[in-house]
Structures are given as C-alpha cells and as structure tokens.
Design an enzyme around this catalytic site. Structure first.
Site, PDB file in Angstrom:
ATOM      1  N   ASP A   8      -8.420   0.609  -1.166  1.00  0.00           N
ATOM      2  CA  ASP A   8      -7.791   1.871  -1.535  1.00  0.00           C
ATOM      3  C   ASP A   8      -6.984   1.627  -2.812  1.00  0.00           C
ATOM      4  OD1 ASP A   8      -7.099   4.524  -1.400  1.00  0.00           O
ATOM      5  OD2 ASP A   8      -6.157   4.413   0.570  1.00  0.00           O
ATOM      6  N   GLU A  10      -3.579   3.404  -3.669  1.00  0.00           N
ATOM      7  CA  GLU A  10      -2.140   3.647  -3.702  1.00  0.00           C
ATOM      8  C   GLU A  10      -1.311   2.394  -3.441  1.00  0.00           C
ATOM      9  OE1 GLU A  10      -4.093   7.579  -2.753  1.00  0.00           O
ATOM     10  OE2 GLU A  10      -4.304   5.517  -2.044  1.00  0.00           O
ATOM     11  N   HIS A  61     -11.130   4.931  -2.131  1.00  0.00           N
ATOM     12  CA  HIS A  61     -10.097   5.844  -2.643  1.00  0.00           C
ATOM     13  C   HIS A  61     -10.731   7.108  -3.196  1.00  0.00           C
ATOM     14  CE1 HIS A  61      -6.528   7.376  -4.621  1.00  0.00           C
ATOM     15  NE2 HIS A  61      -7.208   7.470  -5.751  1.00  0.00           N
ATOM     16  N   HIS A 105      -1.889   2.186   2.200  1.00  0.00           N
ATOM     17  CA  HIS A 105      -0.576   2.837   2.125  1.00  0.00           C
ATOM     18  C   HIS A 105      -0.143   3.295   3.511  1.00  0.00           C
ATOM     19  CE1 HIS A 105      -2.815   6.580   2.579  1.00  0.00           C
ATOM     20  NE2 HIS A 105      -3.645   6.093   1.657  1.00  0.00           N
ATOM     21  N   HIS A 117       0.404   9.199   2.664  1.00  0.00           N
ATOM     22  CA  HIS A 117      -0.363  10.344   3.160  1.00  0.00           C
ATOM     23  C   HIS A 117      -1.347   9.845   4.210  1.00  0.00           C
ATOM     24  CE1 HIS A 117      -3.022   8.664   0.058  1.00  0.00           C
ATOM     25  NE2 HIS A 117      -4.023   9.193   0.753  1.00  0.00           N
ATOM     26  N   GLU A 158      -4.136   5.948   7.942  1.00  0.00           N
ATOM     27  CA  GLU A 158      -5.419   5.354   7.549  1.00  0.00           C
ATOM     28  C   GLU A 158      -5.535   3.905   7.997  1.00  0.00           C
ATOM     29  OE1 GLU A 158      -6.213   6.210   3.373  1.00  0.00           O
ATOM     30  OE2 GLU A 158      -5.328   8.199   3.650  1.00  0.00           O
TER      31      GLU A 158
END
Length: 298
Positions: A8, A10, A61, A105, A117, A158
């Site tokens: 990902d 972030e 991502h 994240h 998120h 996630e």
C-alpha cells in the site's frame, strides 16, 4: 518457498499527505518512487533469506497501478490493475508460505495515524463477530505455533481484514510496515509478526519519518528475519459463521447495499449487516460493499 508482498502507499516512509498518494495531485510521481523503492527492499530481504523464493508483489493502493514496473526488482513478479480476485491480496493462494504487508495504515477512526481509513472514505468501520456454530460469541485464546483465532467482536481495518483473509487460506502474515499506529494495530492482532514502524504519526497528514534509505535498510533486514521465522508466526483465523456490521458514510451506499441478498439495514442509521458462513465469503462481501461505496447517484 512462495511469498506475497502486498504494498500500500499511505504507510511508506516520507509520505504524509494525499498529494503524494493521489494520481491527480502534484506530488504523486514522487510517492510512486518511494513506494517502489520500499517494495524492492522487502523483495531483497525475502530473497536474502530464501534465494530461490517465488516472490509476487501485489500493487495494493488505489488504482492498483502505482508501482513502477521498470523500477521493480526483476526477480519478482508484479500483480497490478483492477478489478481482480482478492483485491489487495491478488496472487495469494493456499500454496503461499508467507504474506508481507508493506506501507499499510491504521483503520478509520483510529489514530493519530497518517491517512487513516478503511478501504475508502465511505467505510467508517467494519465489525466482525465470530462464533462457533450454535454458540454465542466468545474470545478464544491461542498458543504459540497455533492459528490466532478471533471469535469475539472486533473492529478491523485493512490490516485485520487482509490478514484474516490470508489466515483463511492458512497463510501467516509475517511482516507489517507503516506508521507506529499501524504497527500497533498489527501487533494487537498478530503479536508474533515482525512490525517495522517507518514513521511516527503526529496526525492525519503529519509524521516524524525515517530517511527513506534508513527505512529501506530496516525493511530489508526485517523481511529476511520474518521469512526465516515464518513457521513460528501463526495465521490469523476468524471462525465462522461470522456476523458482520459495516458502517457506511453515504445513505446512497446503504440503499445500494441492501440490494445485495442477505444484507440488511440495522437499527443504526449508517449500518448494514449480514451473516457469512466463513471468512472468505465475508471478505468478498465487504469488498463488494466498498465497491458500491464508489457509485454516485445518477
């Protein structure tokens, strides 16, 4: 030995703002380069420990087209583009020996966490309750070397959602990197996994971050260590049947969600719920709800 590296953006060192992770913003190209370099560090670490390993890298991502193919370590294969089965975990199967989550994240509503998120801005929370058939929800402890089993109610982002899907296939998540909040979230779910904090979150768009080269050095060493200890790190398993509640930001998304067989509104104004016989089914339904959340009224 087969490894899947899910990357990902972030949680990559140096990235703190959506301008660095959004293809429509000015600093995105720089973010892609940082992301690709950290992926390469983890590939190198896996191959330091297992020189003949089959390494797949899943671009995980946004559009799933962020990693720069021409800059990626040529010893790995890249999974990119969407839609695709298993989403952020594309390429994972029962033959995979270890999964590594890079640049992840913290979940929505937690923090401080950089760009926190869950799936997208429309999913506010996902709560999963596991229970033995015919029994009420209960928390089952695990012992080292056995699957981590969660049968109580847990909010999952996630990290947890993807780790549980890997666990459903019997695959341990051996490494997680991101900011300190993401690493803490991962450690609470899989204490034996190796965590690599590459930045300290100060807020949604601020952090104290390692130099990218220092982060890559740490990731390479940690990946080699994690893969070497993969048999000591248990998969995360959620026992079925599973009761799932998803809090959605948009009333329009809730209207769409209730068109899916088995999904219903609950007493909560923003919540839909369903029951799944196993985690694989639950995971796919959660992904579908996340996709419905991207549809806007005509």
């Amino acid at each position: 030995m087969k490894a899947l590296i899910s990357v990902d953006m972030e949680g990559i060192s140096g990235i703190v703002h959506s301008s660095e992770s959004n293809p429509e913003r000015y600093d995105y190209q720089r973010g892609r380069e940082l992301m690709t370099a950290e992926a390469n560090a983890v590939i190198a670490g896996v191959l330091d420990a297992e020189p003949t390993a089959d390494v797949l890298v899943a671009d995980a991502h946004g559009t799933f087209r962020n990693l720069l193919p021409e800059q990626l370590d040529r010893r790995a294969r890249l999974v990119r583009g969407k839609p695709r089965a298993l989403n952020m975990l594309a390429g994972l199967d029962e033959e995979t020996d270890a999964a590594l989550f890079v640049g992840y994240h913290v979940r929505a509503g937690e923090g401080p966490g950089v760009l926190a998120h869950t799936m997208n801005g429309e999913i506010l929370d996902v709560r999963v309750t596991g229970r033995a058939p015919g029994e009420g929800a209960q928390v089952t402890a695990h012992t080292p070397g056995e699957d981590v089993r969660i049968t109580g109610r847990r909010s999952l982002g996630e990290i947890g959602l993807n780790a549980a899907m890997a666990g459903h296939l019997g695959v341990p998540v051996v490494l997680i990197s991101g900011d300190d909040a993401a690493c803490a979230e991962a450690a609470a779910l899989i204490p034996e996994a190796v965590t690599v904090p590459v930045k300290e979150a100060l807020g949604m768009a601020a952090a104290v971050t390692l130099h990218p080269e220092e982060a890559r050095d740490r990731l390479r060493r940690a990946a080699a260590d994690a893969v070497s200890r993969r048999t000591e790190i248990p998969p995360l398993a959620l026992t079925g049947p599973l009761d799932v509640e998803v809090d959605l930001a948009s009333p329009h998304t809730i209207d769409l969600a209730t068109l899916v067989p088995g999904v219903s509104r609950t007493a909560g104004a923003r919540t839909v719920a369903f029951t799944a016989p196993d985690y694989g089914t639950a995971y796919r339904l959660i992904l579908l709800l996340a996709q419905l959340a991207t549809i806007r009224p005509a």
